[in-house]
Design a protein around this motif. Structure first.
Motif, PDB file in Angstrom:
ATOM      1  N   UNK A 121     -51.753 -10.676  13.127  1.00 37.95           N
ATOM      2  CA  UNK A 121     -50.700 -10.273  13.824  1.00 37.95           C
ATOM      3  C   UNK A 121     -50.941 -10.238  15.371  1.00 37.95           C
ATOM      4  N   UNK A 122     -52.185  -9.557  15.799  1.00 38.53           N
ATOM      5  CA  UNK A 122     -52.465  -9.662  17.199  1.00 38.53           C
ATOM      6  C   UNK A 122     -52.728 -11.164  17.667  1.00 38.53           C
ATOM      7  N   UNK A 123     -53.187 -11.979  16.839  1.00 41.48           N
ATOM      8  CA  UNK A 123     -53.293 -13.445  17.407  1.00 41.48           C
ATOM      9  C   UNK A 123     -51.974 -14.046  17.649  1.00 41.48           C
ATOM     10  N   UNK A 124     -51.139 -13.938  16.631  1.00 38.41           N
ATOM     11  CA  UNK A 124     -49.601 -14.433  16.788  1.00 38.41           C
ATOM     12  C   UNK A 124     -48.600 -13.872  17.828  1.00 38.41           C
ATOM     13  N   UNK A 125     -49.157 -12.588  18.208  1.00 41.89           N
ATOM     14  CA  UNK A 125     -48.172 -11.881  19.345  1.00 41.89           C
ATOM     15  C   UNK A 125     -48.736 -12.151  20.868  1.00 41.89           C
ATOM     16  N   UNK A 177     -42.005 -14.049  25.489  1.00 38.98           N
ATOM     17  CA  UNK A 177     -40.979 -13.039  25.318  1.00 38.98           C
ATOM     18  C   UNK A 177     -40.099 -12.656  26.495  1.00 38.98           C
ATOM     19  N   UNK A 178     -38.622 -12.710  26.493  1.00 37.45           N
ATOM     20  CA  UNK A 178     -37.872 -12.858  27.243  1.00 37.45           C
ATOM     21  C   UNK A 178     -37.071 -11.378  27.697  1.00 37.45           C
ATOM     22  N   UNK A 179     -37.634 -10.372  27.212  1.00 37.29           N
ATOM     23  CA  UNK A 179     -36.941  -8.911  27.284  1.00 37.29           C
ATOM     24  C   UNK A 179     -35.666  -8.952  26.967  1.00 37.29           C
ATOM     25  N   UNK A 180     -35.025  -9.734  25.964  1.00 36.16           N
ATOM     26  CA  UNK A 180     -33.653  -9.775  25.579  1.00 36.16           C
ATOM     27  C   UNK A 180     -33.369  -8.245  24.808  1.00 36.16           C
ATOM     28  N   UNK A 181     -34.576  -8.229  23.870  1.00 38.29           N
ATOM     29  CA  UNK A 181     -34.642  -6.603  23.138  1.00 38.29           C
ATOM     30  C   UNK A 181     -35.825  -6.147  23.809  1.00 38.29           C
ATOM     31  N   UNK A 182     -35.876  -4.875  23.156  1.00 37.11           N
ATOM     32  CA  UNK A 182     -37.039  -4.103  23.706  1.00 37.11           C
ATOM     33  C   UNK A 182     -38.276  -4.641  23.203  1.00 37.11           C
ATOM     34  N   UNK A 183     -39.598  -4.498  24.045  1.00 36.86           N
ATOM     35  CA  UNK A 183     -40.566  -4.992  23.311  1.00 36.86           C
ATOM     36  C   UNK A 183     -40.966  -4.690  22.201  1.00 36.86           C
ATOM     37  N   UNK A 184     -40.973  -3.180  21.988  1.00 31.75           N
ATOM     38  CA  UNK A 184     -41.335  -2.863  20.504  1.00 31.75           C
ATOM     39  C   UNK A 184     -40.393  -3.443  18.980  1.00 31.75           C
ATOM     40  N   UNK A 185     -39.025  -3.800  19.601  1.00 33.34           N
ATOM     41  CA  UNK A 185     -38.386  -4.418  18.672  1.00 33.34           C
ATOM     42  C   UNK A 185     -38.994  -5.767  18.469  1.00 33.34           C
ATOM     43  N   UNK A 186     -38.920  -6.627  19.525  1.00 31.34           N
ATOM     44  CA  UNK A 186     -39.781  -7.908  19.626  1.00 31.34           C
ATOM     45  C   UNK A 186     -40.875  -7.892  18.590  1.00 31.34           C
ATOM     46  N   UNK A 187     -41.819  -6.914  19.046  1.00 28.62           N
ATOM     47  CA  UNK A 187     -43.241  -6.947  18.375  1.00 28.62           C
ATOM     48  C   UNK A 187     -43.093  -6.476  16.877  1.00 28.62           C
TER      49      UNK A 187
END
Length: 157
Positions: free
Chosen positions: A32-36, A43-53
């Motif tokens: 997970x950490x590697x892929x993130x 990451x374009x901030x269209x959604x919140x960071x936690x939603x993207x993550x």
């Protein structure tokens, strides 16, 4: 990457939900950490960071689970045996919590994602964003999952 470190407890809960084996959980967490880390520049901030993550981590967990279940039976015997057990220090509620964990372990990988989001106290709107479905669909699926859990709990009791 500080954002990812701040969400480590969330990633660990996802790992725990999808991997009964501690070694598999560690491998999944590292994946997970590697892929993130690889996806972060996009990451374009269209959604919140936690939603993207959350979306990326759940997709990785589900993909990992599917890959592990495709392994030959002799390689997966260890992962088929354990059931989620309640922590030993929960006092009088330990039996009920253990029963709930065993019922959740019998859900499909997608149903587990819904339960995890529910237990994280995500709103239906957040769940819809993370899962890429409508809020109404989230409500319907949550109702069905609750009914399934009730049925499983009566079977396991």
């Amino acid at each position: 990457m500080a954002h990812i470190n701040a969400h480590q407890p969330l990633l660990l809960r996802i790992c725990r939900m999808y991997c009964p084996d501690a070694d598999d959980r560690q491998d999944l967490y590292q994946e997970m950490v590697l892929q993130l880390w690889r996806a972060y520049p996009r990451y374009e901030a269209r959604a919140s960071f936690s939603t993207w993550l959350y979306r990326i981590a759940l997709n990785i967990a589900i993909s990992d689970l599917r890959q592990r279940t495709r392994q030959p039976t002799s390689q997966r015997l260890g992962s088929m045996l354990p059931e989620v057990a309640a922590p030993p220090d929960l006092g009088p509620d330990a039996d009920d919590l253990g029963l709930l964990h065993r019922a959740i372990a019998r859900l499909s990988d997608v149903e587990k994602a819904f339960v995890l989001l529910y237990l994280e106290e995500r709103t239906y709107e957040e769940m819809a964003d993370i899962l890429g479905i409508t809020q109404n669909n989230v409500r319907v699926k949550m109702h069905r999952i609750q009914e399934k859990l009730r049925h499983l709990l009566t079977q396991l009791a």
